[in-house]
Write a protein that holds these residues in place. Structure first.
Motif, PDB file in Angstrom:
ATOM      1  N   ASN A 127       1.067  -1.299   0.166  1.00  0.00           N
ATOM      2  CA  ASN A 127      -0.169   0.010  -0.038  1.00  0.00           C
ATOM      3  C   ASN A 127       0.925   1.349   0.107  1.00  0.00           C
ATOM      4  OD1 ASN A 127      -1.830   2.011   0.425  1.00  0.00           O
ATOM      5  ND2 ASN A 127      -2.429   1.484   2.399  1.00  0.00           N
ATOM      6  N   ILE A 128       1.392   1.691  -1.261  1.00  0.00           N
ATOM      7  CA  ILE A 128       2.337   2.859  -1.347  1.00  0.00           C
ATOM      8  C   ILE A 128       1.417   3.743  -2.279  1.00  0.00           C
ATOM      9  CG2 ILE A 128       4.593   3.561  -2.033  1.00  0.00           C
ATOM     10  CD1 ILE A 128       5.614   0.716  -2.265  1.00  0.00           C
ATOM     11  N   PRO A 129       0.831   4.796  -1.580  1.00  0.00           N
ATOM     12  CA  PRO A 129       0.311   5.738  -2.196  1.00  0.00           C
ATOM     13  C   PRO A 129       1.037   6.147  -3.506  1.00  0.00           C
ATOM     14  CG  PRO A 129       0.009   6.202   0.089  1.00  0.00           C
ATOM     15  CD  PRO A 129       1.291   5.035  -0.298  1.00  0.00           C
ATOM     16  N   GLY A 130       0.416   6.432  -4.368  1.00  0.00           N
ATOM     17  CA  GLY A 130       1.176   6.978  -5.768  1.00  0.00           C
ATOM     18  C   GLY A 130       2.004   6.016  -6.675  1.00  0.00           C
ATOM     19  N   VAL A 131       2.134   4.862  -6.392  1.00  0.00           N
ATOM     20  CA  VAL A 131       2.841   3.952  -6.896  1.00  0.00           C
ATOM     21  C   VAL A 131       1.852   3.122  -7.423  1.00  0.00           C
ATOM     22  CG1 VAL A 131       4.562   2.065  -6.962  1.00  0.00           C
ATOM     23  CG2 VAL A 131       4.880   3.905  -5.472  1.00  0.00           C
ATOM     24  N   PRO A 132       1.779   2.648  -8.674  1.00  0.00           N
ATOM     25  CA  PRO A 132       0.533   1.878  -9.452  1.00  0.00           C
ATOM     26  C   PRO A 132       1.095   0.694  -9.390  1.00  0.00           C
ATOM     27  CG  PRO A 132       2.222   3.002 -11.076  1.00  0.00           C
ATOM     28  CD  PRO A 132       2.751   3.433  -9.766  1.00  0.00           C
ATOM     29  N   GLY A 133       0.204  -0.433  -9.834  1.00  0.00           N
ATOM     30  CA  GLY A 133       0.549  -1.621 -10.042  1.00  0.00           C
ATOM     31  C   GLY A 133       0.792  -1.914 -11.262  1.00  0.00           C
ATOM     32  N   GLY A 134       0.953  -3.244 -11.911  1.00  0.00           N
ATOM     33  CA  GLY A 134       1.380  -3.582 -13.205  1.00  0.00           C
ATOM     34  C   GLY A 134       2.826  -3.315 -13.653  1.00  0.00           C
ATOM     35  N   ALA A 135       2.948  -3.048 -14.872  1.00  0.00           N
ATOM     36  CA  ALA A 135       4.175  -2.839 -15.402  1.00  0.00           C
ATOM     37  C   ALA A 135       5.070  -1.564 -14.628  1.00  0.00           C
ATOM     38  CB  ALA A 135       4.288  -2.633 -17.039  1.00  0.00           C
ATOM     39  N   GLY A 136       4.261  -0.587 -14.399  1.00  0.00           N
ATOM     40  CA  GLY A 136       4.976   0.669 -13.876  1.00  0.00           C
ATOM     41  C   GLY A 136       4.894   0.553 -12.396  1.00  0.00           C
ATOM     42  N   GLY A 137       4.629  -0.646 -11.695  1.00  0.00           N
ATOM     43  CA  GLY A 137       4.585  -0.729 -10.498  1.00  0.00           C
ATOM     44  C   GLY A 137       6.055  -1.210  -9.578  1.00  0.00           C
ATOM     45  N   LEU A 138       5.765  -1.749  -8.635  1.00  0.00           N
ATOM     46  CA  LEU A 138       7.100  -1.859  -7.742  1.00  0.00           C
ATOM     47  C   LEU A 138       7.725  -3.102  -8.094  1.00  0.00           C
ATOM     48  CD1 LEU A 138       8.563  -0.823  -5.000  1.00  0.00           C
ATOM     49  CD2 LEU A 138       7.104  -2.666  -3.874  1.00  0.00           C
ATOM     50  N   LYS A 139       9.206  -3.039  -8.238  1.00  0.00           N
ATOM     51  CA  LYS A 139       9.895  -4.047  -8.502  1.00  0.00           C
ATOM     52  C   LYS A 139      11.090  -4.471  -7.460  1.00  0.00           C
ATOM     53  CE  LYS A 139       9.790  -3.272 -13.741  1.00  0.00           C
ATOM     54  NZ  LYS A 139       8.910  -2.111 -13.566  1.00  0.00           N
ATOM     55  N   ASP A 157      11.966   5.107  -0.162  1.00  0.00           N
ATOM     56  CA  ASP A 157      12.905   5.547  -1.167  1.00  0.00           C
ATOM     57  C   ASP A 157      14.404   5.150  -0.563  1.00  0.00           C
ATOM     58  OD1 ASP A 157      12.895   7.102   1.291  1.00  0.00           O
ATOM     59  OD2 ASP A 157      12.688   9.041   0.159  1.00  0.00           O
ATOM     60  N   ASP A 158      14.441   4.190  -0.047  1.00  0.00           N
ATOM     61  CA  ASP A 158      15.895   3.612   0.235  1.00  0.00           C
ATOM     62  C   ASP A 158      16.776   3.572  -0.966  1.00  0.00           C
ATOM     63  OD1 ASP A 158      17.854   0.993   0.403  1.00  0.00           O
ATOM     64  OD2 ASP A 158      17.538   1.779   2.699  1.00  0.00           O
ATOM     65  N   PRO A 159      17.991   3.509  -1.129  1.00  0.00           N
ATOM     66  CA  PRO A 159      18.789   3.515  -2.417  1.00  0.00           C
ATOM     67  C   PRO A 159      18.634   2.363  -3.119  1.00  0.00           C
ATOM     68  CG  PRO A 159      20.259   4.860  -0.607  1.00  0.00           C
ATOM     69  CD  PRO A 159      18.692   4.312  -0.093  1.00  0.00           C
ATOM     70  N   GLU A 160      18.614   1.205  -2.128  1.00  0.00           N
ATOM     71  CA  GLU A 160      18.153  -0.232  -2.681  1.00  0.00           C
ATOM     72  C   GLU A 160      17.087  -0.197  -3.487  1.00  0.00           C
ATOM     73  OE1 GLU A 160      20.161  -3.953  -1.239  1.00  0.00           O
ATOM     74  OE2 GLU A 160      20.658  -2.487   0.874  1.00  0.00           O
ATOM     75  N   ILE A 161      15.930   0.266  -3.280  1.00  0.00           N
ATOM     76  CA  ILE A 161      14.789   0.050  -3.714  1.00  0.00           C
ATOM     77  C   ILE A 161      14.618   1.074  -4.846  1.00  0.00           C
ATOM     78  CG2 ILE A 161      12.382   0.704  -3.552  1.00  0.00           C
ATOM     79  CD1 ILE A 161      12.439  -0.133  -0.658  1.00  0.00           C
ATOM     80  N   VAL A 162      15.319   2.235  -4.873  1.00  0.00           N
ATOM     81  CA  VAL A 162      15.384   3.199  -5.874  1.00  0.00           C
ATOM     82  C   VAL A 162      16.290   2.644  -7.100  1.00  0.00           C
ATOM     83  CG1 VAL A 162      16.090   5.665  -6.557  1.00  0.00           C
ATOM     84  CG2 VAL A 162      14.831   5.226  -4.385  1.00  0.00           C
ATOM     85  N   ASN A 165      13.886   0.719  -8.784  1.00  0.00           N
ATOM     86  CA  ASN A 165      12.543   1.575  -9.347  1.00  0.00           C
ATOM     87  C   ASN A 165      12.667   2.981  -9.603  1.00  0.00           C
ATOM     88  OD1 ASN A 165      10.401  -0.740  -8.642  1.00  0.00           O
ATOM     89  ND2 ASN A 165      11.975  -0.746  -7.123  1.00  0.00           N
ATOM     90  N   ASP A 166      13.579   3.340 -10.516  1.00  0.00           N
ATOM     91  CA  ASP A 166      13.888   4.793 -10.583  1.00  0.00           C
ATOM     92  C   ASP A 166      12.799   5.935 -10.723  1.00  0.00           C
ATOM     93  OD1 ASP A 166      13.027   4.388 -13.255  1.00  0.00           O
ATOM     94  OD2 ASP A 166      14.731   4.483 -14.390  1.00  0.00           O
ATOM     95  N   HIS A 167      11.557   5.257 -10.957  1.00  0.00           N
ATOM     96  CA  HIS A 167      10.364   6.215 -10.950  1.00  0.00           C
ATOM     97  C   HIS A 167       9.901   6.461  -9.537  1.00  0.00           C
ATOM     98  CE1 HIS A 167       8.928   2.194 -10.849  1.00  0.00           C
ATOM     99  NE2 HIS A 167       7.798   2.464 -10.417  1.00  0.00           N
ATOM    100  N   ILE A 168      10.239   5.660  -8.594  1.00  0.00           N
ATOM    101  CA  ILE A 168       9.695   5.568  -7.370  1.00  0.00           C
ATOM    102  C   ILE A 168       9.710   6.918  -6.480  1.00  0.00           C
ATOM    103  CG2 ILE A 168      11.165   4.573  -5.774  1.00  0.00           C
ATOM    104  CD1 ILE A 168       8.930   2.981  -4.593  1.00  0.00           C
ATOM    105  N   ALA A 169      10.953   7.752  -6.587  1.00  0.00           N
ATOM    106  CA  ALA A 169      11.117   8.825  -5.965  1.00  0.00           C
ATOM    107  C   ALA A 169      10.189   9.866  -6.351  1.00  0.00           C
ATOM    108  CB  ALA A 169      12.851   9.135  -5.850  1.00  0.00           C
ATOM    109  N   SER A 170       9.982  10.061  -7.605  1.00  0.00           N
ATOM    110  CA  SER A 170       9.072  11.179  -8.080  1.00  0.00           C
ATOM    111  C   SER A 170       7.755  10.748  -8.106  1.00  0.00           C
ATOM    112  CB  SER A 170       9.243  11.095  -9.610  1.00  0.00           C
ATOM    113  OG  SER A 170       8.909   9.819 -10.368  1.00  0.00           O
ATOM    114  N   THR A 171       7.130   9.321  -7.518  1.00  0.00           N
ATOM    115  CA  THR A 171       5.740   9.043  -7.444  1.00  0.00           C
ATOM    116  C   THR A 171       5.432   9.207  -6.032  1.00  0.00           C
ATOM    117  OG1 THR A 171       6.368   6.947  -7.487  1.00  0.00           O
ATOM    118  CG2 THR A 171       5.491   7.756  -9.728  1.00  0.00           C
TER     119      THR A 171
END
Length: 251
Positions: A127-139, A157-162, A165-171
């Motif tokens: 349940n991460i607000p702003g992070v979609p499911g599917g292809a653009g979701g969390l990896k 937004d831990d560096p290992e997650i970013v 997921n280079d899109h996660i910081a902006s979402t």
């Protein structure tokens, strides 16, 4: 001889002929308990049986977790003349009885059978607000997932997650959104299966991420493990769903 079944909703029809089924007001009452995972499937099968059987029959099934279902099926808390007399006539679990418990129950006068009846998946949800499911979701890789569930990675937004997921910081709606780990309480076959996956999937790239036990003696693989104090204890599969839905940043 009473024949009991564990792990088979398909065997419910055979239970109607079981010697020793409780009768009340000429209604056959057949009770079971166990894993929450297939509860809805079992209830649907029960409803069909109660509607179609020629004998007035009442089935009940309590989703209390695989371990509790096994304890009740073995009559673990019974003593004296009632030792190892099952509380229920059938049960269901995502993990089988151990050979020790199987032999113990059979040696005390009950013959029972285990058989598979349904397949189900254990998945990871967030349940991460702003992070979609599917292809653009969390990896996530197994190594990063293991560090999250051990609370070694604590923010989304831990560096290992970013890095994955280079899109996660902006979402993300907020920086340093805390990760809240939801997990089962009591003995859970889902916990056993998931922790075994975390252990086996990390052995090649990051064996220290999820060992079977830590150097301080904490158990990390099994139906009941030593979770970090900051994790969210949730009762049953439905409780895990509620924990994730009600807590932003939960996984």
């Amino acid at each position: 001889m009473k024949f009991s079944f564990f792990s088979s909703a398909a065997a419910l029809s055979a239970l109607i002929a079981t010697v020793g089924v409780v009768r009340g007001d000429d209604v056959l009452q057949i009770h079971g308990s166990g894993t929450t995972n297939p509860s809805k499937c079992i209830w649907l099968i029960m409803q069909d049986f109660m509607e179609r059987t020629k004998l007035p029959t009442k089935f009940t099934y309590r989703g209390v977790g695989s371990s509790t279902g096994q304890y009740e099926f073995m009559g673990t808390n019974h003593t004296g003349d009632f030792a190892y007399v099952p509380w229920n006539y059938f049960g269901s679990g995502d993990i089988p009885f151990s050979q020790e418990n199987y032999e113990l129950l059979n040696s005390n006068g009950d013959e029972f059978y285990q058989m598979p009846f349904v397949m189900g998946a254990i998945s990871v949800f967030h349940n991460i607000p702003g992070v979609p499911g599917g292809a653009g979701g969390l990896k996530l890789t197994p190594c990063v997932l293991a560090k999250i569930f051990r609370t070694q990675i604590q923010y989304w937004d831990d560096p290992e997650i970013v890095l994955l997921n280079d899109h996660i910081a902006s979402t993300l709606k907020e920086k340093r959104l805390p990760i809240k780990v939801a997990r089962r309480v009591l003995g859970s076959s889902s916990t056993a299966t998931f922790t075994q996956y975390l252990h086996e999937s990390t052995q090649m790239d990051c064996p220290d991420a999820w060992p079977t036990a830590t150097s301080s003696g904490e158990n990390l693989v099994g139906k009941v493990i030593d979770w970090a104090d900051t994790t969210l204890p949730c009762q049953g599969s439905g409780g895990v769903t509620d924990c994730i839905r009600d807590n932003e940043g939960a996984i």
